[in-house]
Scaffold this active site. Structure first.
Site, PDB file in Angstrom:
ATOM      1  N   LYS A   1       5.795  10.940  14.755  1.00 51.19           N
ATOM      2  CA  LYS A   1       6.156  11.348  16.117  1.00 51.19           C
ATOM      3  C   LYS A   1       6.740  10.187  16.925  1.00 51.19           C
ATOM      4  O   LYS A   1       7.660  10.374  17.716  1.00 51.19           O
ATOM      5  CB  LYS A   1       4.963  12.004  16.826  1.00 51.19           C
ATOM      6  CG  LYS A   1       3.885  11.064  17.260  1.00 51.19           C
ATOM      7  CD  LYS A   1       2.772  11.784  18.008  1.00 51.19           C
ATOM      8  CE  LYS A   1       1.682  10.759  18.306  1.00 51.19           C
ATOM      9  NZ  LYS A   1       0.350  11.252  18.325  1.00 51.19           N
TER      10      LYS A   1
ATOM     11  N   TYR B   1       0.703   7.986  -1.905  1.00 52.17           N
ATOM     12  CA  TYR B   1       2.065   7.836  -2.436  1.00 52.17           C
ATOM     13  C   TYR B   1       2.188   8.309  -3.889  1.00 52.17           C
ATOM     14  O   TYR B   1       3.117   9.060  -4.215  1.00 52.17           O
ATOM     15  CB  TYR B   1       2.556   6.381  -2.377  1.00 52.17           C
ATOM     16  CG  TYR B   1       2.830   5.820  -0.995  1.00 52.17           C
ATOM     17  CD1 TYR B   1       2.775   6.618   0.140  1.00 52.17           C
ATOM     18  CD2 TYR B   1       3.147   4.469  -0.840  1.00 52.17           C
ATOM     19  CE1 TYR B   1       3.017   6.074   1.397  1.00 52.17           C
ATOM     20  CE2 TYR B   1       3.398   3.930   0.409  1.00 52.17           C
ATOM     21  CZ  TYR B   1       3.333   4.733   1.524  1.00 52.17           C
ATOM     22  OH  TYR B   1       3.575   4.190   2.748  1.00 52.17           O
TER      23      TYR B   1
ATOM     24  N   GLY C   1      15.602  -3.853  10.205  1.00 53.97           N
ATOM     25  CA  GLY C   1      16.537  -3.014  10.957  1.00 53.97           C
ATOM     26  C   GLY C   1      16.748  -3.522  12.374  1.00 53.97           C
ATOM     27  O   GLY C   1      17.511  -2.927  13.135  1.00 53.97           O
TER      28      GLY C   1
ATOM     29  N   HIS D   1       6.844  -8.284   7.512  1.00 49.14           N
ATOM     30  CA  HIS D   1       7.870  -8.476   8.545  1.00 49.14           C
ATOM     31  C   HIS D   1       8.290  -9.956   8.668  1.00 49.14           C
ATOM     32  O   HIS D   1       9.475 -10.281   8.630  1.00 49.14           O
ATOM     33  CB  HIS D   1       7.372  -7.998   9.911  1.00 49.14           C
ATOM     34  CG  HIS D   1       6.929  -6.563   9.940  1.00 49.14           C
ATOM     35  ND1 HIS D   1       7.505  -5.603   9.163  1.00 49.14           N
ATOM     36  CD2 HIS D   1       5.972  -5.925  10.663  1.00 49.14           C
ATOM     37  CE1 HIS D   1       6.925  -4.427   9.414  1.00 49.14           C
ATOM     38  NE2 HIS D   1       5.990  -4.608  10.312  1.00 49.14           N
TER      39      HIS D   1
ATOM     40  N   TYR E   1      19.574 -18.504  21.987  1.00 48.93           N
ATOM     41  CA  TYR E   1      19.900 -19.630  22.864  1.00 48.93           C
ATOM     42  C   TYR E   1      19.600 -20.954  22.192  1.00 48.93           C
ATOM     43  O   TYR E   1      18.798 -21.031  21.266  1.00 48.93           O
ATOM     44  CB  TYR E   1      19.210 -19.519  24.228  1.00 48.93           C
ATOM     45  CG  TYR E   1      17.708 -19.410  24.218  1.00 48.93           C
ATOM     46  CD1 TYR E   1      17.074 -18.185  24.082  1.00 48.93           C
ATOM     47  CD2 TYR E   1      16.911 -20.547  24.393  1.00 48.93           C
ATOM     48  CE1 TYR E   1      15.695 -18.083  24.098  1.00 48.93           C
ATOM     49  CE2 TYR E   1      15.535 -20.444  24.422  1.00 48.93           C
ATOM     50  CZ  TYR E   1      14.927 -19.215  24.275  1.00 48.93           C
ATOM     51  OH  TYR E   1      13.565 -19.111  24.293  1.00 48.93           O
TER      52      TYR E   1
HETATM   53  N1  LIG Z   1       1.970   4.130  13.083  1.00 48.00           N
HETATM   54  C1  LIG Z   1       2.741   3.062  13.077  1.00 48.00           C
HETATM   55  O1  LIG Z   1       3.124   2.543  14.122  1.00 48.00           O
HETATM   56  C2  LIG Z   1       3.193   2.451  11.777  1.00 48.00           C
HETATM   57  C3  LIG Z   1       2.823   3.005  10.564  1.00 48.00           C
HETATM   58  N2  LIG Z   1       3.280   2.479   9.395  1.00 48.00           N
HETATM   59  C4  LIG Z   1       2.927   3.063   8.114  1.00 48.00           C
HETATM   60  O2  LIG Z   1       3.400   4.400   8.062  1.00 48.00           O
HETATM   61  C5  LIG Z   1       2.512   5.231   7.335  1.00 48.00           C
HETATM   62  C6  LIG Z   1       2.039   6.361   8.226  1.00 48.00           C
HETATM   63  O3  LIG Z   1       1.409   5.807   9.364  1.00 48.00           O
HETATM   64  P1  LIG Z   1       0.731   6.705  10.500  1.00 48.00           P
HETATM   65  O4  LIG Z   1       1.627   7.800  10.886  1.00 48.00           O
HETATM   66  O5  LIG Z   1       0.256   5.765  11.536  1.00 48.00           O
HETATM   67  O6  LIG Z   1      -0.513   7.291   9.733  1.00 48.00           O
HETATM   68  P2  LIG Z   1      -1.467   8.505  10.115  1.00 48.00           P
HETATM   69  O7  LIG Z   1      -2.849   8.018   9.941  1.00 48.00           O
HETATM   70  O8  LIG Z   1      -1.096   9.103  11.419  1.00 48.00           O
HETATM   71  O9  LIG Z   1      -1.178   9.494   8.911  1.00 48.00           O
HETATM   72  C7  LIG Z   1      -0.012  10.317   8.801  1.00 48.00           C
HETATM   73  C8  LIG Z   1      -0.432  11.699   8.306  1.00 48.00           C
HETATM   74  O10 LIG Z   1      -0.940  11.560   6.987  1.00 48.00           O
HETATM   75  C9  LIG Z   1      -1.998  12.457   6.791  1.00 48.00           C
HETATM   76  N3  LIG Z   1      -3.184  11.676   6.392  1.00 48.00           N
HETATM   77  C10 LIG Z   1      -3.873  10.806   7.124  1.00 48.00           C
HETATM   78  N4  LIG Z   1      -4.874  10.260   6.408  1.00 48.00           N
HETATM   79  C11 LIG Z   1      -4.802  10.813   5.198  1.00 48.00           C
HETATM   80  C12 LIG Z   1      -5.554  10.669   3.991  1.00 48.00           C
HETATM   81  N5  LIG Z   1      -6.568   9.829   3.924  1.00 48.00           N
HETATM   82  N6  LIG Z   1      -5.204  11.398   2.927  1.00 48.00           N
HETATM   83  C13 LIG Z   1      -4.164  12.242   2.988  1.00 48.00           C
HETATM   84  N7  LIG Z   1      -3.428  12.420   4.104  1.00 48.00           N
HETATM   85  C14 LIG Z   1      -3.737  11.711   5.186  1.00 48.00           C
HETATM   86  C15 LIG Z   1      -2.234  13.167   8.093  1.00 48.00           C
HETATM   87  O11 LIG Z   1      -1.568  14.418   8.035  1.00 48.00           O
HETATM   88  P3  LIG Z   1      -2.291  15.778   7.615  1.00 48.00           P
HETATM   89  O12 LIG Z   1      -3.760  15.604   7.708  1.00 48.00           O
HETATM   90  O13 LIG Z   1      -1.750  16.779   8.592  1.00 48.00           O
HETATM   91  O14 LIG Z   1      -1.801  16.015   6.236  1.00 48.00           O
HETATM   92  C16 LIG Z   1      -1.539  12.311   9.111  1.00 48.00           C
HETATM   93  O15 LIG Z   1      -1.029  13.054  10.190  1.00 48.00           O
HETATM   94  C17 LIG Z   1       1.396   4.308   6.877  1.00 48.00           C
HETATM   95  O16 LIG Z   1       1.711   3.839   5.603  1.00 48.00           O
HETATM   96  C18 LIG Z   1       1.434   3.175   7.889  1.00 48.00           C
HETATM   97  O17 LIG Z   1       0.915   2.002   7.390  1.00 48.00           O
HETATM   98  C19 LIG Z   1       4.143   1.404   9.379  1.00 48.00           C
HETATM   99  C20 LIG Z   1       4.541   0.816  10.547  1.00 48.00           C
HETATM  100  C21 LIG Z   1       4.078   1.251  11.847  1.00 48.00           C
HETATM  101  O1  LIG Z   2       4.403  -2.606  11.325  1.00 43.78           O
HETATM  102  C1  LIG Z   2       3.864  -2.799  12.400  1.00 43.78           C
HETATM  103  O2  LIG Z   2       4.626  -3.164  13.439  1.00 43.78           O
HETATM  104  C2  LIG Z   2       4.163  -2.973  14.764  1.00 43.78           C
HETATM  105  C3  LIG Z   2       5.071  -3.830  15.643  1.00 43.78           C
HETATM  106  O3  LIG Z   2       6.391  -3.411  15.533  1.00 43.78           O
HETATM  107  P1  LIG Z   2       7.435  -3.840  16.659  1.00 43.78           P
HETATM  108  O4  LIG Z   2       8.720  -3.316  16.155  1.00 43.78           O
HETATM  109  O5  LIG Z   2       6.975  -3.203  17.938  1.00 43.78           O
HETATM  110  O6  LIG Z   2       7.397  -5.311  16.760  1.00 43.78           O
HETATM  111  C4  LIG Z   2       2.723  -3.380  14.922  1.00 43.78           C
HETATM  112  O7  LIG Z   2       2.268  -3.025  16.215  1.00 43.78           O
HETATM  113  C5  LIG Z   2       1.887  -2.669  13.877  1.00 43.78           C
HETATM  114  O8  LIG Z   2       0.560  -3.174  13.926  1.00 43.78           O
HETATM  115  C6  LIG Z   2       2.422  -2.892  12.500  1.00 43.78           C
HETATM  116  O9  LIG Z   2       1.762  -2.038  11.585  1.00 43.78           O
END
Ligand SMILES: NC(=O)C1=CN([C@@H]2O[C@H](COP(=O)(O)OP(=O)(O)OC[C@H]3O[C@@H](n4cnc5c(N)ncnc54)[C@H](OP(=O)(O)O)[C@@H]3O)[C@@H](O)[C@H]2O)C=CC1
Ligand SMILES: O=C1O[C@H](COP(=O)(O)O)[C@@H](O)[C@H](O)[C@H]1O
Length: 517
Positions: free
Chosen positions: A45, A157, A217, A276, A404
């Site tokens: 989202k 995954y 990116g 990162h 800078y």
């Molecule tokens: N949130 C962030 O800002 C960032 C996240 N990431 C990475 O992106 C990926 C997703 O992150 P994020 O959206 O925060 O994660 P969420 O915890 O929100 O999980 C995403 C969805 O996965 C499903 N889920 C959650 N836990 C489990 C589980 N244990 N087993 C199976 N399904 C599960 C749920 O959907 P449902 O139950 O509806 O199936 C959930 O809505 C992760 O790998 C995270 O490390 C990377 C950078 C930044």
């Molecule tokens: O991957 C992640 O990045 C964010 C920070 O991203 P930025 O683009 O706002 O600098 C960080 O907050 C988060 O912990 C990490 O999982």
């Protein structure tokens, strides 16, 4: 268009017209299905759907070709998913009528499919819906493109990839493709990352796998190679003879904010530094690639990673902010670092002896990400410049992108004295009217175009885990303690001491006056 004023052009096709692209980008047409797995989650989202929306607005996702599928276990309708996403697309209050229309039209492209991550039923249903979209678009067999974005915890995954491979691949060999984007953290250490790579590698070929690191990116990260290799200024200076130390810094002024449970399993090194900051490090330290072909660039990144010496533990400081353990999802005795300074040293001709100081912290006194290259003192200084401070070349990735150079000039006036000043390229001032794309937006577009330059290759990932795994195992075994620090501070004082020991000289008395627009 006035000088310095650019505008975003609408694009009718997905072809890359970048002068830097050396990939043969044959314009592709035909149905494109983008599947966001984990559509109910935080990343989807906040980042994935908004990035898709921005691409849609710029004409990169033509509605006559594209359909977006959300997939997750949560039982919600299409409209419920759309309503969850809506407020992340534009700011409701400031939205123009055109933006509101764009949002509604974009949301109509989204369809939700509910299913589990480890059984075929849901994925067969997903495949059926994708096929309906493909046949509605009257595709010739094989021209369909399927992009799967895994916005999911890495634990699922392997099963999700297996399900995609079994049920959802593009059905023909007449063209078209299936690609997957996987998010970090990609493993917890060398062994688990390699295991995951093997599992996914048995199902997909490397050109189908896009390991995303959103720092690659960011506008000024993408600028690194241009700065280094398209400017004569830097070529002779970029080495151990001239550069004293390099800092790559990430600071956030908020804590783990509801993600404590996730964060505690990983810590700041796995969350920020191993991926990162290390990617940024590669772009600063690598040698010039033979060309801009993705494989040439990634070959150089691997080489420099493989030249990093084992980390010395007295060149590491860990910290944990006070209050971190108040989060009910964090164990009471957690030693997980929310702050770390780690010095990397490179064993090669260019960088021998130059410390690369990687620093990241949560709940600090500011939010900033920057690269700070500090030059050595001028030999035989006749102006007492050393009292003023050293030359520094700073690339601020965020907020307010800027490049800078801090340097010494004669203080304007009758007296002959020196003062620190700057050559300042602040993007907000120089590129007025330009909207800098979000990192995820660019990277998703790269995936659609088949450009892997800004994605992490398997051997790169392996080399990066090789650097950090011994330290991480030591921390996991409780043999390396995190020093408490106050939220809103600079982090542990020991980190500043380490910086000083590494040779960094702070500039005193220099005040940057922001340019007025
Ligand atoms: N949130 C962030 O800002 C960032 C996240 N990431 C990475 O992106 C990926 C997703 O992150 P994020 O959206 O925060 O994660 P969420 O915890 O929100 O999980 C995403 C969805 O996965 C499903 N889920 C959650 N836990 C489990 C589980 N244990 N087993 C199976 N399904 C599960 C749920 O959907 P449902 O139950 O509806 O199936 C959930 O809505 C992760 O790998 C995270 O490390 C990377 C950078 C930044
Ligand atoms: O991957 C992640 O990045 C964010 C920070 O991203 P930025 O683009 O706002 O600098 C960080 O907050 C988060 O912990 C990490 O999982």
């Amino acid at each position: 268009m006035g000088s310095g004023l650019w505008s975003i052009e609408k694009r009718a096709s997905l072809r890359s017209d970048s002068i830097l692209s050396e990939i043969e980008n044959v314009p592709e047409t035909g149905p494109l299905s983008i599947v966001v797995l984990g559509a109910s989650g935080d990343l989807a989202k906040k980042k994935t759907f908004p990035a898709l929306f921005h691409l849609y607005r710029q004409g990169f996702l033509p509605p006559d070709e594209v359909k977006i599928f959300g997939y997750a276990r949560t039982k919600i309708s299409d409209d419920e998913l759309r309503n969850r996403i809506r407020s992340y697309l534009v700011n409701d209050k400031g939205a123009s009528a055109e933006q509101v229309d764009d949002v509604s039209n974009f949301l109509q492209l989204i369809q939700y499919v509910s299913g589990s991550y480890d059984s075929e039923d849901g994925f067969r249903l997903l495949d059926k819906e994708i096929s309906v979209h493909e046949s509605l678009k009257k595709s010739v067999e094989g021209s369909s493109r399927r992009l799967f974005y895994l916005a999911l915890p890495p634990s699922v995954y392997p099963s999700v990839c297996r399900m995609i491979k079994t049920c959802c691949m593009n059905k023909s060999d007449l063209g078209g493709w299936t690609r997957i984007i996987v998010e970090k953290p990609f493993g917890r250490d060398l062994q688990s990352a390699e295991q995951l790579s093997t599992q996914i590698g048995e199902l997909f070929d490397e050109p189908q796998i896009y390991r995303i690191d959103h720092y690659l990116g960011k506008e000024l990260v993408q600028n690194m190679l241009v700065l280094r290799f398209a400017n004569r200024f830097f070529l002779p200076l970029w080495n151990r003879d001239n550069i004293d130390n390099v800092q790559i810094v990430f600071r956030e002024d908020f804590g783990t904010e509801g993600r404590g449970g996730y964060f505690d399993q990983y810590g700041i090194i796995r969350d920020i530094i191993q991926n990162h900051l290390l990617q940024v490090f590669c772009l600063i330290a690598m040698e010039k690639p033979i060309s801009l072909k993705p494989e040439h660039i990634r070959d150089e990144k691997v080489k420099v990673l493989e030249s990093v010496l084992p980390i010395t533990y007295d060149e590491v400081v860990l910290g944990q902010y006070e209050g971190y353990r108040d989060d009910p999802t964090v164990p009471d005795h957690s030693n997980t670092p929310t702050f770390a300074t780690v010095i990397l040293r490179i064993h090669n001709e260019r960088w021998e002896g130059v410390p690369f100081i990687l620093k990241a912290g949560k709940a600090l006194n500011s939010r900033k990400a920057e690269i700070r290259v500090q030059f050595k003192d001028v030999p035989g200084d006749i102006f007492k410049c050393q009292k003023q401070g050293r030359n520094e070349f700073v690339i601020r990735l965020q907020p307010s992108e800027a490049i800078y150079m801090k340097f010494t000039v004669k203080k304007p006036g009758l007296e002959m004295s020196t003062v620190q000043s700057e050559l300042d390229l602040s993007y907000g001032q120089r590129y007025q009217g330009v909207t800098i794309p979000e990192a995820y937006e660019r990277l998703i577009l790269d995936t659609i175009r088949g450009d892997q330059q800004h994605f992490v290759r398997r051997d790169e990932l392996k080399a990066s885990w090789e650097i950090f795994t011994p330290l991480l195992h030591k921390i996991d075994a409780g043999e390396f303690k995190s020093i408490p620090y106050k939220p809103g501070s600079r982090g542990p004082a020991e980190a500043d001491e380490l910086l000083e020991r590494a040779g960094y000289v702070q500039t005193h008395g220099y005040i940057w006056i922001p340019p007025t627009l």
